[in-house]
Design a protein around this motif. Structure first.
Motif, PDB file in Angstrom:
ATOM      1  N   ASP A 150       0.832  -1.209   0.000  1.00 42.13           N
ATOM      2  CA  ASP A 150       0.000   0.000   0.000  1.00 42.13           C
ATOM      3  C   ASP A 150       0.864   1.256   0.000  1.00 42.13           C
ATOM      4  N   VAL A 151       1.918   1.260   0.809  1.00 40.95           N
ATOM      5  CA  VAL A 151       2.816   2.420   0.854  1.00 40.95           C
ATOM      6  C   VAL A 151       3.508   2.599  -0.495  1.00 40.95           C
ATOM      7  N   ALA A 152       3.902   1.498  -1.123  1.00 38.23           N
ATOM      8  CA  ALA A 152       4.551   1.581  -2.439  1.00 38.23           C
ATOM      9  C   ALA A 152       3.629   2.247  -3.451  1.00 38.23           C
ATOM     10  N   ALA A 153       2.355   1.843  -3.474  1.00 40.10           N
ATOM     11  CA  ALA A 153       1.400   2.442  -4.405  1.00 40.10           C
ATOM     12  C   ALA A 153       1.231   3.931  -4.125  1.00 40.10           C
ATOM     13  N   GLN A 154       1.185   4.297  -2.844  1.00 42.28           N
ATOM     14  CA  GLN A 154       1.049   5.708  -2.483  1.00 42.28           C
ATOM     15  C   GLN A 154       2.259   6.519  -2.931  1.00 42.28           C
ATOM     16  N   ILE A 155       3.444   5.932  -2.822  1.00 45.31           N
ATOM     17  CA  ILE A 155       4.662   6.635  -3.255  1.00 45.31           C
ATOM     18  C   ILE A 155       4.643   6.843  -4.768  1.00 45.31           C
ATOM     19  N   VAL A 156       4.236   5.820  -5.513  1.00 48.55           N
ATOM     20  CA  VAL A 156       4.166   5.941  -6.969  1.00 48.55           C
ATOM     21  C   VAL A 156       3.195   7.059  -7.360  1.00 48.55           C
ATOM     22  N   HIS A 157       2.015   7.049  -6.750  1.00 51.35           N
ATOM     23  CA  HIS A 157       1.016   8.077  -7.049  1.00 51.35           C
ATOM     24  C   HIS A 157       1.521   9.464  -6.675  1.00 51.35           C
ATOM     25  N   ALA A 158       2.086   9.575  -5.468  1.00 54.96           N
ATOM     26  CA  ALA A 158       2.493  10.884  -4.963  1.00 54.96           C
ATOM     27  C   ALA A 158       3.615  11.486  -5.809  1.00 54.96           C
ATOM     28  N   THR A 159       4.584  10.665  -6.194  1.00 52.66           N
ATOM     29  CA  THR A 159       5.701  11.206  -6.976  1.00 52.66           C
ATOM     30  C   THR A 159       5.266  11.572  -8.394  1.00 52.66           C
ATOM     31  N   ALA A 160       4.383  10.773  -8.996  1.00 52.61           N
ATOM     32  CA  ALA A 160       3.904  11.108 -10.342  1.00 52.61           C
ATOM     33  C   ALA A 160       3.073  12.385 -10.314  1.00 52.61           C
ATOM     34  N   ARG A 161       2.167  12.479  -9.356  1.00 51.69           N
ATOM     35  CA  ARG A 161       1.327  13.681  -9.251  1.00 51.69           C
ATOM     36  C   ARG A 161       2.187  14.903  -8.942  1.00 51.69           C
ATOM     37  N   GLY A 162       3.127  14.737  -8.010  1.00 55.69           N
ATOM     38  CA  GLY A 162       4.007  15.853  -7.673  1.00 55.69           C
ATOM     39  C   GLY A 162       4.852  16.295  -8.852  1.00 55.69           C
ATOM     40  N   ALA A 163       5.313  15.336  -9.645  1.00 56.67           N
ATOM     41  CA  ALA A 163       6.121  15.674 -10.819  1.00 56.67           C
ATOM     42  C   ALA A 163       5.314  16.507 -11.810  1.00 56.67           C
ATOM     43  N   VAL A 164       4.077  16.080 -12.074  1.00 56.74           N
ATOM     44  CA  VAL A 164       3.237  16.797 -13.040  1.00 56.74           C
ATOM     45  C   VAL A 164       2.927  18.200 -12.544  1.00 56.74           C
ATOM     46  N   LEU A 165       2.464  18.322 -11.298  1.00 56.13           N
ATOM     47  CA  LEU A 165       2.057  19.628 -10.785  1.00 56.13           C
ATOM     48  C   LEU A 165       3.249  20.569 -10.655  1.00 56.13           C
ATOM     49  N   THR A 166       4.406  20.034 -10.250  1.00 53.37           N
ATOM     50  CA  THR A 166       5.597  20.881 -10.143  1.00 53.37           C
ATOM     51  C   THR A 166       6.044  21.365 -11.511  1.00 53.37           C
ATOM     52  N   TRP A 167       6.092  20.467 -12.479  1.00 54.08           N
ATOM     53  CA  TRP A 167       6.504  20.829 -13.840  1.00 54.08           C
ATOM     54  C   TRP A 167       5.605  21.919 -14.414  1.00 54.08           C
ATOM     55  N   LEU A 168       4.299  21.749 -14.252  1.00 49.00           N
ATOM     56  CA  LEU A 168       3.360  22.706 -14.816  1.00 49.00           C
ATOM     57  C   LEU A 168       3.409  24.061 -14.101  1.00 49.00           C
ATOM     58  N   SER A 169       3.869  24.065 -12.846  1.00 51.81           N
ATOM     59  CA  SER A 169       3.946  25.317 -12.101  1.00 51.81           C
ATOM     60  C   SER A 169       5.179  26.140 -12.462  1.00 51.81           C
ATOM     61  N   LEU A 170       6.133  25.530 -13.156  1.00 48.91           N
ATOM     62  CA  LEU A 170       7.384  26.213 -13.491  1.00 48.91           C
ATOM     63  C   LEU A 170       7.243  27.010 -14.785  1.00 48.91           C
ATOM     64  N   PRO A 171       7.910  28.165 -14.881  1.00 52.60           N
ATOM     65  CA  PRO A 171       7.984  28.850 -16.178  1.00 52.60           C
ATOM     66  C   PRO A 171       8.679  27.947 -17.193  1.00 52.60           C
ATOM     67  N   GLU A 172       8.276  28.004 -18.429  1.00 54.98           N
ATOM     68  CA  GLU A 172       8.800  27.080 -19.438  1.00 54.98           C
ATOM     69  C   GLU A 172      10.330  27.050 -19.506  1.00 54.98           C
ATOM     70  N   PRO A 173      11.042  28.204 -19.394  1.00 53.86           N
ATOM     71  CA  PRO A 173      12.510  28.132 -19.461  1.00 53.86           C
ATOM     72  C   PRO A 173      13.139  27.323 -18.331  1.00 53.86           C
ATOM     73  N   GLN A 174      12.386  27.117 -17.244  1.00 50.29           N
ATOM     74  CA  GLN A 174      12.938  26.390 -16.097  1.00 50.29           C
ATOM     75  C   GLN A 174      12.553  24.904 -16.087  1.00 50.29           C
ATOM     76  N   ARG A 175      11.843  24.470 -17.093  1.00 51.44           N
ATOM     77  CA  ARG A 175      11.403  23.076 -17.128  1.00 51.44           C
ATOM     78  C   ARG A 175      12.512  22.187 -17.676  1.00 51.44           C
ATOM     79  N   ASP A 176      13.201  21.536 -16.766  1.00 47.94           N
ATOM     80  CA  ASP A 176      14.336  20.689 -17.129  1.00 47.94           C
ATOM     81  C   ASP A 176      13.921  19.221 -17.014  1.00 47.94           C
ATOM     82  N   PRO A 177      14.015  18.445 -18.100  1.00 49.42           N
ATOM     83  CA  PRO A 177      13.653  17.011 -18.028  1.00 49.42           C
ATOM     84  C   PRO A 177      14.409  16.251 -16.953  1.00 49.42           C
TER      85      PRO A 177
END
Length: 237
Positions: A150-177
């Motif tokens: 259960d914790v593993a699934a939560q970590i997968v969800h949390a990191t994917a969601r955090g990655a998307v929301l963080t990326w989208l919150s950044l100005p485009e010049p700061q979006r580093d793959p």
């Protein structure tokens, strides 16, 4: 008088076509102008309908948003492929994480609606969660899971969601793959071990591996299996 199925079927088909058209219009408004633009009046006007038609099909605005979220989950699942017997379960986890993040980056407004509100957990969402748990279970059965399932699934969800929301919150010049790669590898490190855990000292890895294999056995009674599951859950932590 009994209903003639030859007359009932076209009506049902037309209703479903209208429903799909309205959901498509709502998604277009959502992606172009944001969630606040998805009002029953705006969707009805864009679809060439009167608002009462939306109420008959979806109940209210929240029912419409639920249908939009469910459509989003269905689109997401259509992009996922699951190998019933992967040669590299850790590599499969990486690939699944990448697919989830790529979907979020390609559909930001829809993704926010799907995942920012737990109340919109639909049947299709549960199907996606079940697929993730199967991946996690294979890791556990191989002795490669560092934490509980259960914790593993939560970590997968949390990191994917955090990655998307963080990326989208950044100005485009700061979006580093490199950010996405680093977050993915942090997830893999947190969830998995480099070597099968059953080769390590201590009972935790072996307990997780045995716990994952329990549903496949039929030797124990239900009561025995429940008791052993409780013991293994304690040992695995």
């Amino acid at each position: 008088m009994p209903v003639d199925p030859n007359h009932a079927e076209p009506a049902a088909t037309t209703r479903e076509q209208t429903r799909r058209r309205i959901v498509g219009v709502a998604i277009e408004l959502l992606e172009r102008r944001g969630r606040d633009a998805v009002t029953t009046r705006a969707v009805a006007d864009a679809a060439g309908l009167q608002p009462p038609a939306l109420y008959r099909l979806f109940g209210d605005k929240e029912g419409l948003l639920d249908a939009v979220a469910e459509h989003g989950f269905a689109r997401f699942l259509a992009a996922k492929h699951i190998d019933p017997d992967p040669q590299d379960p850790v590599g499969e986890l990486r690939a699944a994480w990448d697919i989830a993040v790529e979907f979020g980056l390609a559909n930001p407004a829809l993704y926010a609606l799907m995942y920012a509100e737990p109340a919109r957990s639909t049947t299709v969402f549960q199907t996606g969660l079940d697929l993730l748990m199967k991946r996690i279970r294979r890791l556990a059965a191989a002795g490669l899971l560092r934490v509980g399932e259960d914790v593993a699934a939560q970590i997968v969800h949390a990191t994917a969601r955090g990655a998307v929301l963080t990326w989208l919150s950044l100005p485009e010049p700061q979006r580093d793959p490199a950010l996405l790669r680093a977050l993915r590898e942090a997830m893999v490190t947190a969830v998995t071990t480099q070597e099968p855990a059953v080769q390590e000292q201590g009972p935790a890895g072996a307990a997780r591996a045995l716990r994952a294999a329990l549903p496949e056995q039929d030797v124990l009674s239900d009561a025995e299996q429940r008791l052993l599951t409780e013991w293994l859950d304690r040992l695995s932590t």
